[in-house]
Design an enzyme around this catalytic site. Structure first.
Site, PDB file in Angstrom:
ATOM      1  N   LYS A 106       0.863  -1.179   0.000  1.00 26.43           N
ATOM      2  CA  LYS A 106       0.000   0.000   0.000  1.00 26.43           C
ATOM      3  C   LYS A 106       0.902   1.233   0.000  1.00 26.43           C
ATOM      4  O   LYS A 106       1.944   1.248   0.670  1.00 26.43           O
ATOM      5  CB  LYS A 106      -0.889  -0.035   1.247  1.00 26.43           C
ATOM      6  CG  LYS A 106      -1.992   1.013   1.295  1.00 26.43           C
ATOM      7  CD  LYS A 106      -2.869   0.800   2.549  1.00 26.43           C
ATOM      8  CE  LYS A 106      -4.045   1.765   2.609  1.00 26.43           C
ATOM      9  NZ  LYS A 106      -4.903   1.519   3.795  1.00 26.43           N
ATOM     10  N   SER A 181      -9.811   1.324   2.610  1.00 32.66           N
ATOM     11  CA  SER A 181      -8.929   2.126   1.811  1.00 32.66           C
ATOM     12  C   SER A 181      -7.820   1.354   1.108  1.00 32.66           C
ATOM     13  O   SER A 181      -7.218   1.855   0.173  1.00 32.66           O
ATOM     14  CB  SER A 181      -8.287   3.192   2.692  1.00 32.66           C
ATOM     15  OG  SER A 181      -7.442   2.590   3.659  1.00 32.66           O
ATOM     16  N   SER A 205     -10.164  -1.160   6.722  1.00 32.34           N
ATOM     17  CA  SER A 205      -9.505  -0.917   5.435  1.00 32.34           C
ATOM     18  C   SER A 205      -8.730  -2.097   4.860  1.00 32.34           C
ATOM     19  O   SER A 205      -8.283  -2.041   3.723  1.00 32.34           O
ATOM     20  CB  SER A 205      -8.563   0.286   5.545  1.00 32.34           C
ATOM     21  OG  SER A 205      -9.308   1.484   5.512  1.00 32.34           O
TER      22      SER A 205
END
Lengths: 543, 495
Positions: A106, A181, A205
């Site tokens: 990420k 996310s 997330s």
């Protein structure tokens, strides 16, 4: 540097073969992490060909999925070559456990020399001079980094539509969101663009995008994994965790990244158990709590049905089911939307153009330059949360909001403590709905926030939670089962999730988009067959 | 405390002046408050003592420096504070370019200490002490430094040095118990002396290691409520603190006398103009939005740990001063002088231990050693003259080996070379002649060559004896033991 694998058909040992595991198609991107490890150690495949396979999959599918902000192909191939050297030594089984396995990160994990944006334009061009602890630990474990995955800006969102760069699409239906996310990390693993990935989970997330993309995603206990070098959203809630196809891959990643870190004072000083040594112990006698409060109105019928079926499957494997009550979880969302924005409003103060990233250099005055940088660099969601958080912390409002939220947090935690006095894990849905259409909730923040109603209380309580694929709704869209564990008891979550996955096959189903690429991929994969020193795609298929 | 009034020195006699001081002192540690960078930034090239943590890089996290915490608690104990078992850090949020994270890690409602007091010399009553409350001593981090530059074309820009960012900073908040500017000065000196005694801070104001903000308000005599408070900043010497407070007292009195009201605000002291000017009004005051620092766990200080730290406390200036006066029978002025610094006091006591002559040690130190320090600018532990040297000199005098007249020469040589006085005396032949035979000859010579003086002596003129002693001393180039010379002269003249 050559791929040191054995020529096909000349394996010295009678072990599982490449064809056995990968299938006729030879698509290495469909491998789970333990399978890849096995093949790498037995020199059935090389790290270089695995890296090529994954990078090839990115090249073929990225225009539809858009999982990445940055693809680091050259670095990945260099790391893969180094992995092959290590695997070519006298004892490949003694190499670090993730040697040669492609991992997507990420884009909020600081990576030395590689841009790290946290999905925000305000950090565009920021090249960290240091690795996050988890990145350093994955590096030490031999991982090959394929790129920096897309995300909602500063991890604020549940659809990856809030990225300052571009939205990510759900590999199962590119007209839908992958969740967020950590949407890029989930989509990348789902689409075979990486074997493993790393995300963060502040309110769901990791688990929610794992559920929406049909991959395994674990949010460890707060304090289990270092946050050092992880761009902070809400410091008391953020936690780093893995995505994988199959539960074992997540266990391998957690094994590599977990444990106390002298750079993060909030990591726990507890020893990390050997997760894979107990993962096959089954669920006989395991007590599963089912909280009525988590099967809420507004939940899609297919979601509820599939989750209840999953719980049924676990009981058929020897687990027992017990109703539990988590009444204060109802206030989880409200609590979270005080605490998280409050912490975020402070955490995001450092982005002012003075030190790194975007800088409004056209402004002459120092203060105005700082303000203009923030006006231009932040998207709407960070701005919204900065305002919410600033308000909640303001003098005169602190007691009514922040302090009250912390008190409710204690109550939510106490609920879980009570429940865990009589059960070993708690089962619930991950998301009340399957993946929604892109744009469906972008104008309605509250609807977006409700995506995380079942996952948020787990963060608020600091507990571990895992999402495992548990089927597909009537449209063929994935649904995930959430298992919540006691603090620092990830081992039990892995054990229960693994038993469930062994009894089902949902986790092995790939999105058509990933499979579509196979005919093309298999050509290259076969061309890079074991023993091909160059590891390149230049040779004709041999199958 | 209610406080006694010292209106005599106050320029605002119609009102009671209320002063509270906030002192920031950099804590002496190897590394910064929350990272491993060196905190010894003085003289380092800009931005060389930095890392992701003190630069406020994305994702960086603070890790607490235990030494700084212990230094803070020890200081608080020296200031008679209570040490709560549970404490925590908080974030103080405000935006300024020198603040790397956009917030300062500080302590808000649960600091390391609270409710202490400090005694300081009462400037209005010499020899008397005054007591002021200490609200709290807490720990926070220093900021970076900004330098505003105007180049030759007239363009202005700012340069930033992050070396100082994250250096541990102790804040000592005093109760509003001070009533005059001189009391403020005396209080500050007492605080500085304690910090230096503890070795927790250099407390050098000119290096920025010791800073002071003053809260000043006026109220009519007898009124219980405080008047509107003005915070004065930017004082960079003890003198400017006193002057700024004096200016502020007069300014506020004049406003009140003219029927105006005091605006609660922050004002800055402009040293070259000797005035304070408005910096920030109450309306524009920051809302710091304090909340608990989530990146640092709370700090638990068990009672046993407090006691362990208390046992590390050295004898403090006040106690030492009293002990010196009592144990060595010295005046409070001398005791005061000898306890200025812990090092000087230790120098004195070591000299006493080695020489067994406290009075001589005190005399030599207050007179000669301090003069040497004054002229060389050296610290007590930097000079070549150690307590062993001084004790040696004192013993040479006490045993009559050298005379008071030669002692200064020996001292000077020891200061310059570091040689022991005993060796200097030997090498230079400066020892007193106490050899009766040698002196007997010199005495006989003096009597023989000065018949007039001898006659005068015998006629009863007392001054004649002095003349004859002088003659012997001259003949022995000053090395004759004066007592012995006297004795021998009398023997020969009277015998």
């Amino acid at each position: 540097m050559g791929a040191p694998g054995q020529p096909a058909g000349h394996t010295r040992h009678m072990h599982v073969t490449r064809e056995h595991l990968v299938g006729i198609s030879g698509d290495l991107t469909a491998l789970t992490a333990p399978e890849a490890r096995d093949l790498l150690v037995r020199r059935q495949i090389s790290a270089t060909e695995l890296a090529h396979a994954v990078l090839g999959q990115i090249e073929r599918t990225e225009s539809q999925v858009r999982s990445f902000i940055t693809v680091t192909a050259d670095e990945a191939l260099a790391q893969a070559r180094a992995a092959d050297v290590a695997l070519g030594g006298s004892d490949p089984g003694a190499t670090p456990p993730l040697t040669g396995i492609p991992v997507a990160l990420k884009d909020l994990f600081c990576t030395t020399g590689v841009q790290t944006t946290a999905g925000s334009r305000i950090l565009e061009g920021f090249i960290p001079p240091y690795d996050a602890t988890v990145v350093a630990r994955l590096r030490a474990a031999g991982a090959v980094f394929v790129g920096k995955a897309n995300m909602d800006e500063f991890a604020m969102g549940s659809s990856t539509e809030n990225s300052g760069y571009h939205p990510t699409h759900n590999p199962w239906d590119v007209s839908r969101v992958p969740g967020g996310s950590s949407g890029g990390s989930a989509a990348a693993v789902s689409a075979g663009q990486a074997i493993l990935s790393l995300g963060t989970d502040t309110g769901g997330s990791i688990r929610q995008p794992a559920s929406l993309c049909s991959v395994t995603g674990l949010k460890p206990t707060y304090g289990r994994v270092s946050r050092y070098g992880v761009v902070a959203f809400a410091s008391s809630l953020d936690q780093v965790g893995p995505f994988s196809i199959g539960v074992e891959g997540s266990a391998m990643v957690l094994q590599a990244i977990a444990g106390a870190d002298p750079m993060d004072a909030t990591t726990a000083p507890f020893a990390v158990p050997d997760y894979r040594s107990t993962i096959r112990d089954g669920v006989k006698g395991l007590r599963i709590g089912v909280p009525a409060e988590y099967f809420t109105a507004g939940m899609e019928p297919d979601v509820e049905r599939l989750v209840r079926e999953a719980i049924q499957t676990l009981t058929s494997l020897g687990a027992t089911v017990h109703p539990v009550s988590l009444p204060y979880s109802e206030h989880g969302l409200a609590t979270y939307y005080i605490i998280a924005p409050a912490e975020a409003s402070s955490n995001l103060s450092r982005y002012n153009g003075i030190k790194y990233g975007l800088a409004a250099l056209d402004e002459v005055d120092m203060t105005r330059a700082m303000d203009a940088t923030r006006q231009r660099g932040f998207g709407n969601e960070p701005k919204r949360r900065i305002m919410l958080g600033t308000y909640a912390l303001s003098s005169g409002y602190y007691d009514a909001y922040y302090r009250k939220a912390q008190q409710v947090r204690t109550l939510i935690k106490a609920d879980f403590d009570n429940a865990f006095a009589s059960v070993d894990v708690i089962a619930s849905p991950v998301s009340p709905t399957v993946a929604f259409k892109m744009g469906a909730r972008t104008d309605d923040p509250l609807a977006m926030y409700l995506s995380d109603v079942c996952t948020i209380p787990v963060n608020v309580a600091g507990l571990p939670g895992i999402s495992v694929p548990c089927g597909f709704d009537h449209q063929g869209l994935p649904v995930g089962l959430q298992l919540i564990g006691k603090a620092f008891d990830e081992a039990t979550l892995f054990r229960a999730a693994f038993a469930y996955e062994e009894a089902t096959s949902f986790h092995r189903q790939r999105p058509p988009l990933a499979e579509q690429a196979d005919s093309e991929a298999s050509v290259n994969q076969a061309a890079m067959g074991a023993g091909n020193a160059a590891g390149g795609p230049q040779r004709a298929p041999h199958a | 405390m209610t406080g006694t009034h010292h209106a005599g020195t106050s320029p605002a006699t119609d009102y009671e002046v209320v002063i509270g001081l906030e002192v920031h002192a950099q804590v002496v540690t190897e590394s910064k408050m929350f990272c491993g960078c060196s905190s010894r930034y003085s003289g380092a090239p800009p931005n060389t003592l930095v890392c992701p943590v003190c630069l406020g890089m994305p994702g960086s996290l603070p890790v607490m420096n235990r030494t700084a915490v212990e230094a803070t608690i020890i200081t608080a104990l020296a200031l008679n504070c209570e040490i709560p078992e549970f404490s925590k850090f908080d974030r103080k949020n405000y935006n300024y370019p020198d603040l790397m994270k956009g917030y300062q890690i500080s302590q808000f409602d649960l600091p390391f200490s609270q409710a202490g007091w400090l005694e300081f010399d009462d400037p209005a009553n010499p020899g008397q002490m005054r007591r002021a409350g200490i609200t709290r001593v807490h720990l926070e981090e220093d900021t970076a430094t900004l330098k505003h530059v105007r180049d030759s074309s007239g363009e202005t820009y700012s340069l930033m040095d992050v070396n100082r960012a994250g250096v541990p900073l102790m804040e000592i908040v005093g109760d509003p118990d001070l009533r005059t500017a001189d009391e403020a000065g005396s209080y500050l000196r007492a605080v500085r002396q304690i910090l230096r005694y503890l070795g927790v801070s250099t407390a050098n104001m000119d290096e920025g290691a010791f800073r002071c903000d003053a809260n000043v308000s006026l109220r009519p005599w007898g009124q219980a409520e405080y008047g509107a408070k003005v915070e004065v900043k930017n004082m960079n010497s003890f003198r400017s603190v006193v002057r700024a407070i004096e200016f502020e007292m007069v300014r506020q009195r004049d406003i009140l006398d003219a029927g105006g009201r005091i605006v609660q605000e922050t004002r800055g002291w402009v040293d070259d103009r000797a005035i304070t000017v408005t910096q920030r009004s109450k309306e524009a005051a920051h809302d710091y939005r304090y909340f608990p620092e989530p990146d640092l766990p709370p700090i638990i200080t068990p009672a046993a740990e407090v006691e362990r730290l208390r046992s590390l406390l050295p004898e403090l200036p006040d106690a030492k001063r009293h002990r010196f006066a009592n144990a060595y029978g010295m005046t409070s002025d001398v005791a005061d002088t000898l306890t200025q610094t812990r090092a000087l006091a230790e120098y004195f006591e070591q000299t006493v231990n080695l020489s067994d002559n406290a009075r001589a040690a005190a005399n030599w130190i207050t007179r000669d050693v301090l003069r040497i320090l004054g002229t060389t600018g050296a610290e007590i532990d930097q000079i070549l003259l150690t307590p062993a040297h001084l004790a040696d000199l004192i013993k040479l005098l006490d045993t009559g080996t050298i005379s008071v007249r030669t002692a200064p020469e020996v001292l000077e040589e020891a200061v310059n070379t570091g040689s022991m006085p005993r060796e200097i005396v030997q090498q230079r032949g400066l020892g007193q002649v106490s050899d009766t035979d040698a002196l007997t000859t010199a005495v006989a010579d003096a009597i023989a060559s000065n018949p007039k003086a001898v006659a005068d002596y015998r006629a009863g003129k007392a001054t004649a004896m002095g003349f004859l002693v002088g003659a012997v001393m001259k003949a022995t180039r000053g090395k004759g033991n004066p007592g012995l010379v006297n004795e021998l002269l009398k023997q020969q003249l009277d015998g």
